[in-house]
Design an enzyme around this catalytic site. Structure first.
Site, PDB file in Angstrom:
ATOM      1  N   HIS A 220      36.291  22.237  59.524  1.00  0.00           N
ATOM      2  CA  HIS A 220      36.612  22.898  60.905  1.00  0.00           C
ATOM      3  C   HIS A 220      38.130  23.302  61.096  1.00  0.00           C
ATOM      4  O   HIS A 220      38.707  23.725  60.169  1.00  0.00           O
ATOM      5  CB  HIS A 220      36.013  22.105  61.834  1.00  0.00           C
ATOM      6  N   HIS A 259      32.396  31.447  57.175  1.00  0.00           N
ATOM      7  CA  HIS A 259      32.153  31.032  58.752  1.00  0.00           C
ATOM      8  C   HIS A 259      30.745  31.084  58.796  1.00  0.00           C
ATOM      9  O   HIS A 259      30.107  31.927  58.567  1.00  0.00           O
ATOM     10  CB  HIS A 259      32.872  32.116  59.488  1.00  0.00           C
ATOM     11  N   ASP A 313      41.640  30.056  59.883  1.00  0.00           N
ATOM     12  CA  ASP A 313      42.637  29.021  59.194  1.00  0.00           C
ATOM     13  C   ASP A 313      43.497  29.832  58.213  1.00  0.00           C
ATOM     14  O   ASP A 313      44.414  29.145  57.820  1.00  0.00           O
ATOM     15  CB  ASP A 313      41.789  27.887  58.906  1.00  0.00           C
TER      16      ASP A 313
HETATM   17  C1  SDX Z   1      36.791  26.933  62.068  1.00  0.00           C
HETATM   18  O1  SDX Z   1      32.510  27.389  64.017  1.00  0.00           O
HETATM   19  C2  SDX Z   1      33.636  28.153  64.627  1.00  0.00           C
HETATM   20  O2  SDX Z   1      33.546  29.013  65.492  1.00  0.00           O
HETATM   21  C3  SDX Z   1      34.969  27.299  63.855  1.00  0.00           C
HETATM   22  C4  SDX Z   1      36.413  28.027  64.096  1.00  0.00           C
HETATM   23  C5  SDX Z   1      36.516  28.028  65.496  1.00  0.00           C
HETATM   24  O3  SDX Z   1      37.501  28.873  65.907  1.00  0.00           O
HETATM   25  O4  SDX Z   1      36.274  27.016  66.235  1.00  0.00           O
HETATM   26  O5  SDX Z   1      36.170  29.487  63.704  1.00  0.00           O
HETATM   27  C6  SDX Z   1      37.119  27.538  63.170  1.00  0.00           C
HETATM   28  O6  SDX Z   1      36.257  25.852  61.865  1.00  0.00           O
HETATM   29  C7  SDX Z   1      36.796  27.967  60.700  1.00  0.00           C
HETATM   30  C8  SDX Z   1      36.209  27.442  59.423  1.00  0.00           C
HETATM   31  C9  SDX Z   1      37.237  26.500  58.744  1.00  0.00           C
HETATM   32  N1  SDX Z   1      36.611  26.069  57.606  1.00  0.00           N
HETATM   33  C10 SDX Z   1      36.858  26.151  56.308  1.00  0.00           C
HETATM   34  O7  SDX Z   1      37.710  27.229  56.061  1.00  0.00           O
HETATM   35  C11 SDX Z   1      36.326  25.394  55.133  1.00  0.00           C
HETATM   36  C12 SDX Z   1      35.643  26.378  54.271  1.00  0.00           C
HETATM   37  N2  SDX Z   1      34.583  26.964  54.948  1.00  0.00           N
HETATM   38  C13 SDX Z   1      33.334  26.312  54.390  1.00  0.00           C
HETATM   39  O8  SDX Z   1      33.154  25.052  54.314  1.00  0.00           O
HETATM   40  C14 SDX Z   1      32.155  27.104  55.232  1.00  0.00           C
HETATM   41  O9  SDX Z   1      32.376  28.613  55.231  1.00  0.00           O
HETATM   42  C15 SDX Z   1      31.892  26.778  57.024  1.00  0.00           C
HETATM   43  C16 SDX Z   1      31.856  25.395  57.018  1.00  0.00           C
HETATM   44  C17 SDX Z   1      33.049  27.436  57.567  1.00  0.00           C
HETATM   45  C18 SDX Z   1      30.664  27.451  57.186  1.00  0.00           C
HETATM   46  O10 SDX Z   1      29.636  26.774  56.373  1.00  0.00           O
HETATM   47  P1  SDX Z   1      28.161  27.083  56.629  1.00  0.00           P
HETATM   48  O11 SDX Z   1      27.750  28.227  57.666  1.00  0.00           O
HETATM   49  O12 SDX Z   1      27.264  25.871  56.761  1.00  0.00           O
HETATM   50  O13 SDX Z   1      27.912  27.776  55.176  1.00  0.00           O
HETATM   51  P2  SDX Z   1      27.436  27.086  53.973  1.00  0.00           P
HETATM   52  O14 SDX Z   1      28.310  25.976  53.616  1.00  0.00           O
HETATM   53  O15 SDX Z   1      26.118  26.703  53.825  1.00  0.00           O
HETATM   54  O16 SDX Z   1      27.682  28.181  52.965  1.00  0.00           O
HETATM   55  C19 SDX Z   1      26.612  29.170  52.525  1.00  0.00           C
HETATM   56  C20 SDX Z   1      27.170  29.780  51.129  1.00  0.00           C
HETATM   57  C21 SDX Z   1      27.075  28.646  50.244  1.00  0.00           C
HETATM   58  O17 SDX Z   1      26.700  29.247  48.623  1.00  0.00           O
HETATM   59  P3  SDX Z   1      25.260  28.808  48.224  1.00  0.00           P
HETATM   60  O18 SDX Z   1      25.118  27.329  48.113  1.00  0.00           O
HETATM   61  O19 SDX Z   1      24.378  29.447  49.462  1.00  0.00           O
HETATM   62  O20 SDX Z   1      25.235  29.554  46.952  1.00  0.00           O
HETATM   63  O21 SDX Z   1      28.230  30.211  51.160  1.00  0.00           O
HETATM   64  C22 SDX Z   1      29.030  29.405  50.222  1.00  0.00           C
HETATM   65  C23 SDX Z   1      28.443  28.049  50.141  1.00  0.00           C
HETATM   66  O22 SDX Z   1      28.854  27.388  48.829  1.00  0.00           O
HETATM   67  N3  SDX Z   1      30.440  29.257  51.017  1.00  0.00           N
HETATM   68  C24 SDX Z   1      31.412  29.220  50.219  1.00  0.00           C
HETATM   69  C25 SDX Z   1      32.550  28.942  51.197  1.00  0.00           C
HETATM   70  N4  SDX Z   1      32.048  28.964  52.584  1.00  0.00           N
HETATM   71  C26 SDX Z   1      30.730  28.944  52.310  1.00  0.00           C
HETATM   72  N5  SDX Z   1      31.941  29.349  48.852  1.00  0.00           N
HETATM   73  C27 SDX Z   1      33.316  29.201  48.593  1.00  0.00           C
HETATM   74  N6  SDX Z   1      34.275  29.204  49.585  1.00  0.00           N
HETATM   75  C28 SDX Z   1      34.057  28.915  50.870  1.00  0.00           C
HETATM   76  N7  SDX Z   1      34.938  28.799  51.764  1.00  0.00           N
END
Ligand code: SDX
Length: 376
Positions: A220, A259, A313
Site C-alpha cells: 500500500h 493496482h 507510488d
Molecule cells: C496504493 O487501493 C488503492 O487505491 C491504493 C492506492 C491509494 O491511493 O490508496 O492507490 C495506493 O497502495 C497503490 C499500490 C502500491 N503498491 C505497490 O506498488 C506494490 C506492488 N503492487 C502489487 O503488490 C499489487 O499490484 C497490488 C497489491 C497493488 C494489487 O494487488 P492485487 O490486486 O491483489 O493483484 P495480485 O497481487 O493478485 O496480482 C495479480 C497478478 C499476479 O500475477 P499472477 O499470479 O496472476 O500471474 O498481477 C501480478 C501478480 O503477480 N502483479 C504484479 C504486480 N502487481 C500485480 N507483477 C509484478 N509487479 C507488480 N507490481
C-alpha cells in the site's frame, strides 16, 4: 455458501461522494472534478475543503478553513515532549502512528464522535501532524524543533518546519501537488480500515492510528519507499531491462506498479510523472527519472497486457527525492495527505453508520470429540 471474494475484490462495502475511480479508463475525480484539474489548479487546503464539504469553497469559506488549519499547526506541548523521548533510530511511520495516537491523551473529550466533533478533531489532527513528522526528523538529527509559521500554507509550513528555512515557491507547489494527488482514493485498504474502526463508534484517533498502520505496508503506501530502493539498486538505465525481467521471472512484485482497481495507467502517476521530470531536470536528478522511464517501458512491454501499469507510488518516489525528502519520510508524506481522505470517509461513515461485520465460510471440521491431553 455466500460467494467468497479474496481480498474483498469487487465487493462494494461503502457509498461515498468523495472519489470516483474508473479503473478501466484511468479516471479519478474528487467530488466529480478530475484529479488533473485539481493538481494543476487547486491547493491542498482547497482540496481538503472540497472532500469534506462536497463542494469547492468561496474565497471567504477557504479563508476561514485555512485559518482553522493554521490556528492548529502546533501540536499539544505534551506531544512535542513525547517526540523528544522517541528513539532516534525509530522508523518515522512507527513514530507517526504512535504520536497521532497520543493526540487523544491531550484531548479533553477524545471519544466524542458526533459529526461536528469529528470534523473538529479531523481538522486538528490534519493540521498538527506535519509538525509531528518535522519535529521527529529534526530530533533524530539532533536539531531543535522549528515552531510553525502560521503565515505559511500547509505544504510551505511543513517544509519550513522540516528544513528550518522556507522552500522555494516551486518546491512548495510541487509538494502541494503531491498532497492533492494523494488525498483520497475510494475504499483503499487504509481508508477501509478507518471506516471499519469508526463503525464501532470508536474515536477519530483510533481510526487514524489504525489507518496509518495499514498504510505502512509495502503493498500500500509503503510502496513509494520500495520504488526508491529499486531506483537506487539500479546502477544505470541500461540495467533496467535485465533487472525488471529477472524480477518478473522470479514472480517478484515491481514496486509502484499494479493496482486492484486501475487496469490502465493511474492518472495520478501521469500527473506525478510530469512533475517528477520537471523536478529531476531542475535538481540534477535526471538519472532517477530516466531509470523510472526505462522501467516503465519494460513493464509496458512485459505486463501491460495483464493490466499492470504504474500507480501513484511510482513517480512520487522521484518527486519526493527531488524535493529533498529522506527515503523513510516518503510514506509519512502519503499519510499527511491521506489523513484528509481518511477523515472524510470517517465523517461519511458517522453520518450513516452500520457496524462492519462481514462473515466467513467455515471450511473446518464439525462434531469433533474433545481428546484429553494425556491421550493426544
Ligand atoms: C496504493 O487501493 C488503492 O487505491 C491504493 C492506492 C491509494 O491511493 O490508496 O492507490 C495506493 O497502495 C497503490 C499500490 C502500491 N503498491 C505497490 O506498488 C506494490 C506492488 N503492487 C502489487 O503488490 C499489487 O499490484 C497490488 C497489491 C497493488 C494489487 O494487488 P492485487 O490486486 O491483489 O493483484 P495480485 O497481487 O493478485 O496480482 C495479480 C497478478 C499476479 O500475477 P499472477 O499470479 O496472476 O500471474 O498481477 C501480478 C501478480 O503477480 N502483479 C504484479 C504486480 N502487481 C500485480 N507483477 C509484478 N509487479 C507488480 N507490481
Amino acid at each position: 455458501m455466500p460467494e467468497f471474494s479474496k481480498g474483498l475484490e469487487g465487493v462494494v462495502a461503502a457509498e461515498t461522494e468523495m472519489s470516483f475511480i474508473d479503473g478501466q479508463h484511468g479516471v479519478l475525480e474528487y467530488v466529480g472534478i478530475a484529479i488533473g484539474d485539481l493538481a494543476r489548479s487547486s491547493t491542498f487546503e482547497e482540496t481538503v475543503y472540497l472532500l469534506w464539504n462536497k463542494k469547492l469553497p468561496t474565497q471567504a469559506e477557504l479563508d476561514a478553513f485555512t485559518k482553522g488549519l493554521r490556528d492548529n499547526y502546533d501540536p499539544p506541548a505534551g506531544v512535542l515532549e513525547l517526540v523528544k523521548n522517541m528513539p532516534k533510530d525509530a522508523q518515522p511511520m512507527h513514530v507517526l502512528r504512535t504520536l497521532v495516537s497520543s493526540l487523544a491523551l491531550f484531548d479533553p473529550n477524545p471519544n466524542a464522535n458526533d459529526v461536528p466533533a469529528a470534523r473538529e478533531k479531523a481538522l486538528k489532527i490534519l493540521a498538527a501532524t506535519p509538525a509531528i513528522v518535522a519535529a521527529f526528523d529534526r530530533h533524530r538529527r539532533g536539531e531543535k524543533f522549528v515552531p510553525a509559521d502560521k503565515s505559511l500554507g500547509f505544504s510551505e509550513n511543513f517544509m519550513y518546519m522540516l528544513n528550518g528555512e522556507k522552500p522555494t515557491a516551486a518546491m512548495a507547489r510541487a509538494f502541494d501537488i503531491c498532497m492533492i494527488t494523494h488525498a483520497d482514493h475510494g475504499l483503499n485498504n487504509s481508508t477501509f480500515t478507518a471506516r471499519v474502526v469508526i463503525s464501532t463508534l470508536s474515536d477519530l484517533y483510533s481510526a487514524m492510528t489504525a489507518a496509518i498502520g495499514s498504510l505502512r505496508g509495502p503493498l500500500h503506501g509503503g510502496a513509494n519507499e520500495g520504488v526508491m530502493v529499486m531506483l537506487n539498486e539500479l546502477e544505470s538505465v541500461d540495467e533496467a531491462e535485465a533487472y525488471v525481467t529477472n524480477k518478473l521471472k522470479n514472480k517478484d512484485k515491481i514496486m509502484g506498479f499494479g493496482h486492484r482497481v486501475y487496469k490502465s495507467k493511474d492518472p495520478r502517476a501521469s500527473e506525478l510523472q510530469t512533475l517528477a521530470r520537471q523536478l529531476a531536470e531542475d535538481t540534477g536528478n535526471m538519472d532517477l527519472y530516466e531509470k523510472s522511464h526505462a522501467i516503465e517501458e519494460v513493464m509496458e512491454r512485459e505486463v501491460a497486457s495483464k493490466g499492470i501499469y504504474p500507480n501513484v507510488d511510482f513517480y512520487s518516489a522521484t518527486t519526493y527525492h527531488c524535493i529533498g525528502l529522506k527515503l523513510d519520510l516518503f510514506t509519512p508524506m502519503f499519510a499527511l495527505s491521506r489523513l484528509a481522505g481518511w477523515s472524510g470517509h470517517v465523517i461519511e461513515q458517522l453520518e450513516d453508520n452500520r457496524l462492519y461485520r462481514p462473515t466467513t465460510n467455515y471450511v473446518g471440521p464439525h462434531k469433533v470429540a474433545y481428546t484429553p491431553i494425556e491421550k493426544r
